[in-house]
Design a protein around this motif. Structure first.
Motif, PDB file in Angstrom:
ATOM      1  N   GLY A   1      80.418   1.172  27.062  1.00  0.00           N
ATOM      2  CA  GLY A   1      81.043   0.022  26.439  1.00  0.00           C
ATOM      3  C   GLY A   1      80.165  -0.738  25.464  1.00  0.00           C
ATOM      4  O   GLY A   1      80.598  -1.713  24.866  1.00  0.00           O
ATOM      5  N   VAL A   2      78.919  -0.308  25.280  1.00  0.00           N
ATOM      6  CA  VAL A   2      77.998  -0.960  24.357  1.00  0.00           C
ATOM      7  C   VAL A   2      77.991  -0.170  23.049  1.00  0.00           C
ATOM      8  O   VAL A   2      77.725   1.035  23.048  1.00  0.00           O
ATOM      9  CB  VAL A   2      76.565  -1.013  24.936  1.00  0.00           C
TER      10      VAL A   2
ATOM     11  N   ALA B   1      69.947   7.339  21.308  1.00  0.00           N
ATOM     12  CA  ALA B   1      70.710   7.330  22.561  1.00  0.00           C
ATOM     13  C   ALA B   1      70.205   6.189  23.426  1.00  0.00           C
ATOM     14  O   ALA B   1      69.053   5.766  23.318  1.00  0.00           O
ATOM     15  CB  ALA B   1      70.535   8.657  23.288  1.00  0.00           C
ATOM     16  N   LEU B   2      71.063   5.677  24.298  1.00  0.00           N
ATOM     17  CA  LEU B   2      70.684   4.636  25.250  1.00  0.00           C
ATOM     18  C   LEU B   2      70.663   5.221  26.647  1.00  0.00           C
ATOM     19  O   LEU B   2      71.540   5.992  27.011  1.00  0.00           O
ATOM     20  CB  LEU B   2      71.703   3.484  25.239  1.00  0.00           C
ATOM     21  N   THR B   3      69.647   4.856  27.428  1.00  0.00           N
ATOM     22  CA  THR B   3      69.651   5.213  28.837  1.00  0.00           C
ATOM     23  C   THR B   3      70.644   4.299  29.546  1.00  0.00           C
ATOM     24  O   THR B   3      71.083   3.288  28.989  1.00  0.00           O
ATOM     25  CB  THR B   3      68.258   5.031  29.462  1.00  0.00           C
ATOM     26  N   ASP B   4      70.971   4.641  30.778  1.00  0.00           N
ATOM     27  CA  ASP B   4      71.869   3.790  31.562  1.00  0.00           C
ATOM     28  C   ASP B   4      71.291   2.384  31.730  1.00  0.00           C
ATOM     29  O   ASP B   4      72.011   1.392  31.649  1.00  0.00           O
ATOM     30  CB  ASP B   4      72.145   4.410  32.931  1.00  0.00           C
ATOM     31  N   ASN B   5      69.965   2.302  31.976  1.00  0.00           N
ATOM     32  CA  ASN B   5      69.313   0.996  32.138  1.00  0.00           C
ATOM     33  C   ASN B   5      69.415   0.162  30.869  1.00  0.00           C
ATOM     34  O   ASN B   5      69.670  -1.038  30.931  1.00  0.00           O
ATOM     35  CB  ASN B   5      67.835   1.165  32.509  1.00  0.00           C
ATOM     36  N   ALA B   6      69.200   0.790  29.712  1.00  0.00           N
ATOM     37  CA  ALA B   6      69.270   0.064  28.444  1.00  0.00           C
ATOM     38  C   ALA B   6      70.694  -0.408  28.183  1.00  0.00           C
ATOM     39  O   ALA B   6      70.907  -1.564  27.795  1.00  0.00           O
ATOM     40  CB  ALA B   6      68.776   0.939  27.295  1.00  0.00           C
ATOM     41  N   ALA B   7      71.676   0.449  28.401  1.00  0.00           N
ATOM     42  CA  ALA B   7      73.073   0.072  28.167  1.00  0.00           C
ATOM     43  C   ALA B   7      73.471  -1.088  29.077  1.00  0.00           C
ATOM     44  O   ALA B   7      74.140  -2.028  28.644  1.00  0.00           O
ATOM     45  CB  ALA B   7      73.990   1.271  28.392  1.00  0.00           C
TER      46      ALA B   7
ATOM     47  N   GLN C   1      82.034 -10.724  22.895  1.00  0.00           N
ATOM     48  CA  GLN C   1      82.168  -9.297  23.178  1.00  0.00           C
ATOM     49  C   GLN C   1      82.316  -8.449  21.922  1.00  0.00           C
ATOM     50  O   GLN C   1      82.308  -7.215  21.994  1.00  0.00           O
ATOM     51  CB  GLN C   1      83.351  -9.056  24.126  1.00  0.00           C
ATOM     52  N   SER C   2      82.434  -9.067  20.737  1.00  0.00           N
ATOM     53  CA  SER C   2      82.516  -8.298  19.493  1.00  0.00           C
ATOM     54  C   SER C   2      81.136  -7.874  18.991  1.00  0.00           C
ATOM     55  O   SER C   2      81.025  -7.104  18.041  1.00  0.00           O
ATOM     56  CB  SER C   2      83.227  -9.104  18.402  1.00  0.00           C
ATOM     57  N   LEU C   3      80.078  -8.367  19.638  1.00  0.00           N
ATOM     58  CA  LEU C   3      78.721  -8.032  19.208  1.00  0.00           C
ATOM     59  C   LEU C   3      78.378  -6.587  19.523  1.00  0.00           C
ATOM     60  O   LEU C   3      78.828  -6.014  20.520  1.00  0.00           O
ATOM     61  CB  LEU C   3      77.700  -8.947  19.884  1.00  0.00           C
ATOM     62  N   ALA C   4      77.555  -6.014  18.656  1.00  0.00           N
ATOM     63  CA  ALA C   4      77.014  -4.674  18.866  1.00  0.00           C
ATOM     64  C   ALA C   4      75.495  -4.777  18.725  1.00  0.00           C
ATOM     65  O   ALA C   4      74.973  -5.723  18.126  1.00  0.00           O
ATOM     66  CB  ALA C   4      77.573  -3.706  17.832  1.00  0.00           C
ATOM     67  N   LEU C   5      74.791  -3.817  19.269  1.00  0.00           N
ATOM     68  CA  LEU C   5      73.338  -3.766  19.121  1.00  0.00           C
ATOM     69  C   LEU C   5      73.020  -3.005  17.841  1.00  0.00           C
ATOM     70  O   LEU C   5      73.437  -1.854  17.678  1.00  0.00           O
ATOM     71  CB  LEU C   5      72.693  -3.058  20.314  1.00  0.00           C
TER      72      LEU C   5
ATOM     73  N   LYS D   1      71.475  -3.403  30.414  1.00  0.00           N
ATOM     74  CA  LYS D   1      70.796  -4.629  30.006  1.00  0.00           C
ATOM     75  C   LYS D   1      71.413  -5.187  28.727  1.00  0.00           C
ATOM     76  O   LYS D   1      71.607  -6.405  28.600  1.00  0.00           O
ATOM     77  CB  LYS D   1      69.299  -4.378  29.810  1.00  0.00           C
ATOM     78  N   VAL D   2      71.734  -4.327  27.765  1.00  0.00           N
ATOM     79  CA  VAL D   2      72.359  -4.791  26.526  1.00  0.00           C
ATOM     80  C   VAL D   2      73.717  -5.416  26.830  1.00  0.00           C
ATOM     81  O   VAL D   2      74.051  -6.475  26.306  1.00  0.00           O
ATOM     82  CB  VAL D   2      72.484  -3.645  25.499  1.00  0.00           C
ATOM     83  N   ALA D   3      74.500  -4.781  27.712  1.00  0.00           N
ATOM     84  CA  ALA D   3      75.804  -5.327  28.092  1.00  0.00           C
ATOM     85  C   ALA D   3      75.636  -6.711  28.736  1.00  0.00           C
ATOM     86  O   ALA D   3      76.403  -7.636  28.464  1.00  0.00           O
ATOM     87  CB  ALA D   3      76.526  -4.380  29.044  1.00  0.00           C
ATOM     88  N   GLU D   4      74.617  -6.853  29.559  1.00  0.00           N
ATOM     89  CA  GLU D   4      74.335  -8.139  30.210  1.00  0.00           C
ATOM     90  C   GLU D   4      73.978  -9.209  29.170  1.00  0.00           C
ATOM     91  O   GLU D   4      74.457 -10.344  29.240  1.00  0.00           O
ATOM     92  CB  GLU D   4      73.169  -7.948  31.187  1.00  0.00           C
ATOM     93  N   LEU D   5      73.162  -8.847  28.185  1.00  0.00           N
ATOM     94  CA  LEU D   5      72.757  -9.796  27.147  1.00  0.00           C
ATOM     95  C   LEU D   5      73.929 -10.182  26.248  1.00  0.00           C
ATOM     96  O   LEU D   5      74.062 -11.345  25.857  1.00  0.00           O
ATOM     97  CB  LEU D   5      71.612  -9.208  26.315  1.00  0.00           C
ATOM     98  N   ILE D   6      74.790  -9.213  25.929  1.00  0.00           N
ATOM     99  CA  ILE D   6      75.976  -9.510  25.122  1.00  0.00           C
ATOM    100  C   ILE D   6      76.898 -10.447  25.893  1.00  0.00           C
ATOM    101  O   ILE D   6      77.441 -11.396  25.332  1.00  0.00           O
ATOM    102  CB  ILE D   6      76.703  -8.221  24.693  1.00  0.00           C
ATOM    103  N   SER D   7      77.061 -10.207  27.174  1.00  0.00           N
ATOM    104  CA  SER D   7      77.887 -11.076  28.013  1.00  0.00           C
ATOM    105  C   SER D   7      77.336 -12.499  28.024  1.00  0.00           C
ATOM    106  O   SER D   7      78.084 -13.462  27.949  1.00  0.00           O
ATOM    107  CB  SER D   7      77.953 -10.505  29.426  1.00  0.00           C
ATOM    108  N   ALA D   8      76.021 -12.623  28.088  1.00  0.00           N
ATOM    109  CA  ALA D   8      75.386 -13.943  28.077  1.00  0.00           C
ATOM    110  C   ALA D   8      75.609 -14.656  26.744  1.00  0.00           C
ATOM    111  O   ALA D   8      75.679 -15.886  26.701  1.00  0.00           O
ATOM    112  CB  ALA D   8      73.891 -13.818  28.361  1.00  0.00           C
ATOM    113  N   GLU D   9      75.723 -13.887  25.668  1.00  0.00           N
ATOM    114  CA  GLU D   9      75.997 -14.472  24.349  1.00  0.00           C
ATOM    115  C   GLU D   9      77.429 -14.987  24.264  1.00  0.00           C
ATOM    116  O   GLU D   9      77.742 -15.831  23.433  1.00  0.00           O
ATOM    117  CB  GLU D   9      75.761 -13.444  23.235  1.00  0.00           C
TER     118      GLU D   9
END
Length: 106
Positions: A59-60, A3-9, A22-26, A11-19
């Motif tokens: 959304g992650v 499971a992901l916490t809200d903080n993790a989700a 949007q088709s990327l997944a963790l 941050k991951v969304a932010e990193l994917i956006s920087a990449e």
């Protein structure tokens, strides 16, 4: 499954956006190695295998292969951004022992 916490989700969304893809997944995986027997591996992946277990939070998408899923059941991925601790961490109830570096377990 992990499971992901809200903080993790967030941050991951932010990193994917920087990449910019949007088709990327963790992808979260457990691999043999490390000083305690197993180590965690996390990276962005655009290839989803037919047998991957997929979860979504805010959304992650998170992908886990079936063998890693057995070792990640009940685990939680968190992100902290503070002076004492910064970065991602996994709280895994299946880990009987962890090493000092915090990146491997048995």
């Amino acid at each position: 499954m992990i499971a992901l916490t809200d903080n993790a989700a967030s941050k991951v969304a932010e990193l994917i956006s920087a990449e910019g893809d949007q088709s990327l997944a963790l992808r979260v995986a457990v691999r043999p190695g490390g000083c305690s027997g197993f180590s965690y591996e996390m990276y962005f992946d655009s290839d989803q295998a037919a047998d991957d277990i997929v979860t979504e939070k805010s959304g992650v998408r998170v992908l886990v292969d079936p063998s890693s899923a057995q070792l990640l059941t009940g685990a939680t991925l968190d992100y902290k951004d503070g002076l004492q601790q910064a970065g991602f961490s996994i709280d895994n109830p299946n880990a009987q022992r962890t090493c000092g570096c915090g990146s491997s377990f048995s």
